[in-house]
Design an enzyme around this catalytic site. Structure first.
Site, PDB file in Angstrom:
ATOM      1  N   LYS A 140       3.999   1.541  -1.079  1.00  0.00           N
ATOM      2  CA  LYS A 140       3.900   1.767  -2.374  1.00  0.00           C
ATOM      3  C   LYS A 140       4.003   2.507  -3.295  1.00  0.00           C
ATOM      4  CE  LYS A 140       5.593  -1.230  -6.431  1.00  0.00           C
ATOM      5  NZ  LYS A 140       6.479  -0.198  -6.949  1.00  0.00           N
ATOM      6  N   HIS A 193      17.179   5.789 -11.412  1.00  0.00           N
ATOM      7  CA  HIS A 193      16.946   5.922  -9.938  1.00  0.00           C
ATOM      8  C   HIS A 193      16.002   6.854 -10.001  1.00  0.00           C
ATOM      9  CE1 HIS A 193      18.534   2.101  -9.233  1.00  0.00           C
ATOM     10  NE2 HIS A 193      17.768   1.690  -9.074  1.00  0.00           N
ATOM     11  N   GLY A 224      20.423  -3.957 -19.430  1.00  0.00           N
ATOM     12  CA  GLY A 224      19.540  -5.311 -19.454  1.00  0.00           C
ATOM     13  C   GLY A 224      18.290  -4.782 -19.574  1.00  0.00           C
ATOM     14  N   ASP A 260      24.945 -11.105 -14.421  1.00  0.00           N
ATOM     15  CA  ASP A 260      24.801  -9.746 -13.401  1.00  0.00           C
ATOM     16  C   ASP A 260      24.940 -10.069 -11.534  1.00  0.00           C
ATOM     17  OD1 ASP A 260      23.674  -7.588 -15.063  1.00  0.00           O
ATOM     18  OD2 ASP A 260      21.374  -8.069 -14.433  1.00  0.00           O
ATOM     19  N   GLU A 293       0.762  -1.212   0.371  1.00  0.00           N
ATOM     20  CA  GLU A 293      -0.234  -0.181   0.310  1.00  0.00           C
ATOM     21  C   GLU A 293       0.587   1.297   0.230  1.00  0.00           C
ATOM     22  OE1 GLU A 293      -2.377  -2.985   2.146  1.00  0.00           O
ATOM     23  OE2 GLU A 293      -0.774  -2.792   1.850  1.00  0.00           O
TER      24      GLU A 293
END
Length: 776
Positions: free
Chosen positions: A28, A710, A448, A615, A26
């Protein structure tokens, strides 16, 4: 300071923190709605208030004597501590006393005028914290009142119910806060700021006492590290000053043993100390034997880092000798904050019942702590059923035929030392690869993933629910791959990727195709900010029954003449970002994963994929907190990576990627992984992380990230060129690649396209300067 609370007839039960994101993520969704301008700050605050109330109710209803207040954060608890103290990074020019959530998120995420605060791993977890920026002019005189509002909410809620639980405030301790930051200018040592920090905490703690708070959990996780004398010497005077003005302090350590600091911890003027009884069980009896009579000792006996059901019999056997020494001064707790595990197992209705019986999420861990408290307090007859159920589940897990695979065991025994070696050393390999690919100077690529649009997520969800046939799903995913490859061709990137539209998560996607893994529907854990992951869990031997990525990569390669990277998640990251079985060494589980990935790497090569990225963003994260234990971990971690990669010919180029960690102290081991190309996150630190690679003379090719994916901020070409020029100062031109610092799945297409267009332009400008120098 002696414990000032009341020691009743029973032991105290508590947790160090509870997951803040919500069982259905919630927080998020509320954050992202606010970021996108779809809701206002009032709506976001209301969502947070509702979650806090729910989590306090869960703790109180489960029988916790204290509920954690202050463990909630709008993005990260370290940034929250800075906002509380008023010590915001000076470059943002924000007034901490008037800070709103928009300003708060500017520091966390950046904007067009500011790059975001640096982010790195919280000790050896997959949680990321925002790194404080230390400069001489910082003030610690106080900032936002958010914590005090939350205390008021908790006190009102608890007083309105029949619960006897009290509010316990959770704070990051002053020395850990200082230690975890970075000096940006004007200071010779972080401890130069200690007088200011202590004064700020004195003011804060005195205000908490005046608010009616009786207990503050003050976290000092750096005590689990190998600290030098300057840091250790700072604890007594710091806590001597704080104890004069504070409520009762419970100094909290976790993630490892702190036995080497036993004398220090016994002598500090605090009401009690918390120890990690899961990762540091060997230290417990030593502490109990000499523990002062005026202090409580909290033992974290229920694992806050893993999802396996607690062995209640073993836990009780550990606690009983301590109880004999300490009586009611022994408190029962989680080993660390429950932030690192999912919220509630109750929502996992589709999970296999046998496997489900082996698990405990945060809500179930509350019950386990209460059961142990009851058994210690002379109420064992009340919880005999819970002990029986746990005993039966553990026995069933140990004897389940699902756990072991004869084929895997046979293959483990057949591994030879040469399985970890490529045919030729890097200089010979890179010459062969350059001849094959003929790439320009400063080749461009991405890490990627490309944007995971709502349409992609809806398609995957519909397919998973059985609402879409396999052929229709395949065609839709191929359409997405065509789009991604086409856009990369338009942009002029040199090495392409297929964009990973079919992947939900870089670990979960592979785990779903491997035997020995299992999955949850709502087992979400916060990684950073609004980024949540749903870690699979490894319950048995790992085996790859069939190829996992070959079809997607092969199709993508058919769309272009440029090299297409196959994309895999490495064995250490597959281990670290899963909940791992606890019945065999982690190294053995990692080796099983490496063998499965080796088969995939070889199959990709056979299918014509000549570049394969494995990775390992969690490689540094797995490092033990104590340097004396590094060699063993790094030895097997390097070996399993090499085994996963070493089955291919010299002409096949192996890439790897690492991000959001400090690498400089383990560079020889990173070099020993022997990847042909490594891409690393460096943009948030302004290429600071790259300095160590230059000093070490890292021998292979390297791609330092030129922009922070980000953040919504799109850097201009000049910014990217400037960063690459810094890189050229420490790495030879012929070994440098140009790329973002991480995958692009969380970004939208307009900002992704614009950022990559600028990145390609920056690479071309670098090539022009190289050509000019050569011509001269």
């Amino acid at each position: 300071m002696a414990w000032s609370g009341t020691v009743g007839s029973e032991h105290v039960a508590h947790v160090l923190g509870f997951p803040r994101i919500g069982a259905q993520r919630e927080l998020k969704f509320a954050m992202e709605s606010f970021w996108q301008g779809e809701s206002d700050e009032a709506a976001l605050r209301a969502a947070g208030k509702e979650l806090r109330a729910r989590h306090w109710q869960a703790q109180a209803a489960a029988g916790m004597d204290y509920v954690a207040v202050g463990d909630f954060a709008w993005y990260d608890h370290v940034l929250g501590t800075l906002a509380l103290l008023g010590a915001l990074p000076a470059r943002f020019n924000l007034d901490a006393s008037r800070l709103d959530l928009a300003g708060y998120y500017t520091m966390a995420r950046g904007n067009k005028d500011h790059f975001a605060m640096e982010m790195t791993k919280w000790f050896d977890t997959n949680y990321h914290y925002l790194v404080p920026e230390w400069t001489p002019e910082l003030s610690f005189d106080g900032g936002v009142d958010w914590l005090f509002d939350e205390i008021g909410e908790a006190q009102a809620q608890l007083s309105s119910t029949s619960s006897s639980a009290q509010a316990k405030v959770v704070l990051l301790g002053p020395l850990s806060l200082l230690f975890l930051g970075k000096i940006k200018s004007g200071l010779s040592h972080k401890l130069d700021l200690l007088p200011k920090v202590v004064a700020g905490y004195e003011k804060l703690l005195a205000r908490l006492r005046d608010k009616g708070v009786t207990l503050v959990q003050i976290d000092e996780p750096i005590l689990a590290l190998e600290l030098d004398g300057e840091w250790l010497d700072a604890f007594r005077p710091t806590y001597g000053a704080l104890s004069d003005v504070a409520p009762s302090l419970l100094l909290t350590t976790y993630f490892d043993t702190v036995g080497e600091h036993a004398d220090l911890l016994r002598s500090l003027p605090v009401a009690g100390v918390h120890l990690d009884g899961v990762r540091g069980v060997a230290q417990l009896q030593e502490f109990a034997d000499k523990w002062p009579r005026d202090k409580v000792l909290s033992i974290g006996i229920v694992d806050g880092r893993n999802i396996w059901r607690c062995d209640l019999d073993a836990a009780l056997a550990t606690l009983k000798p301590l109880h004999d020494k300490l009586g009611k001064r022994l408190w029962v707790a989680s080993s660390c904050s429950l932030l690192h595990v999912p919220v509630d197992l109750a929502g996992e209705n589709k999970l296999d019942e046998e496997i489900r019986s082996w698990l405990a999420f945060a809500t179930q861990k509350l019950d386990e702590i209460f059961v142990l408290k009851q058994a210690l307090s002379g109420n064992a007859d009340v919880v005999v059923g819970q002990f029986s159920a746990a005993r039966a589940a553990l026995a069933a897990r140990r004897s389940s035929p699902r756990i072991h695979n004869a084929l895997v065991q046979k293959r483990l025994k057949a591994i030879a030392d040469t399985d970890a070696d490529r045919a030729s050393a890097f200089p010979a390999r890179i010459a062969t690869q350059q001849q094959r690919w003929n790439l320009p100077a400063f080749p461009t690529t991405t890490i990627g993933s490309f944007p995971q649009t709502p349409q992609i997520r809806q398609t995957r969800a519909a397919y998973k629910r059985g609402e879409m046939g396999h052929l229709d799903y395949l065609n839709k995913m191929r359409d997405e791959i065509r789009l991604v490859v086409g856009k990369q061709e338009e942009l002029g990137l040199d090495v392409l990727v297929h964009g990973e539209p079919e992947r939900n998560d870089m670990v979960e996607y592979f785990g779903e195709q491997l035997w020995g893994y299992a999955f949850t529907a709502n087992g979400w854990v916060q990684s950073y900010g609004s980024r949540c992951v749903k870690p699979p869990f490894i319950y048995g031997d790992v085996y790859r029954p069939e190829a996992m990525t070959v079809g997607w990569s092969q199709f993508a390669q058919s769309l272009t003449q440029k090299p297409m990277k196959g994309m895999l998640t490495g064995p250490v990251t597959m281990l670290q970002w899963s909940f791992v079985r606890d019945d065999q060494p982690r190294a053995t589980t990692a080796l099983q994963i490496a063998l499965a990935l080796r088969d995939e790497v070889c199959d990709l090569e056979k299918a014509g994929i000549g570049m394969i990225q494995i990775d390992e963003p969690a490689f540094r994260e797995g490092l033990p907190l104590k340097a004396g234990e590094w060699k063993d971990y790094l030895g097997w971690a390097v070996r399993v990576f090499r085994i996963s990669a070493a089955g291919v010919r010299d002409e096949t180029q192996i890439h790897t990627h690492m991000c959001y960690s400090e690498f400089n102290d383990i560079l020889p081991w990173i070099a020993a992984m022997d990847a042909d190309v490594i891409t690393i996150e460096t943009s948030r630190s302004d290429m600071e992380l790259l300095d160590g690679f230059g000093r070490y003379r890292y021998p292979n090719d390297i791609g330092p990230g030129v922009y922070d994916i980000h953040s919504p901020r799109i850097p201009n070409v000049d910014d990217m060129v400037r960063l690459m020029e810094k890189a050229r100062g420490v790495i030879p031109d012929q070994r440098l690649w140009v790329n973002p610092d991480c995958g692009l799945k969380t970004r939208n297409w307009p900002e992704t396209y614009e950022a990559l267009a600028r990145m390609v332009q920056a690479a071309r400008r670098l090539r022009e300067t190289t050509a000019t120098v050569k011509a001269a």
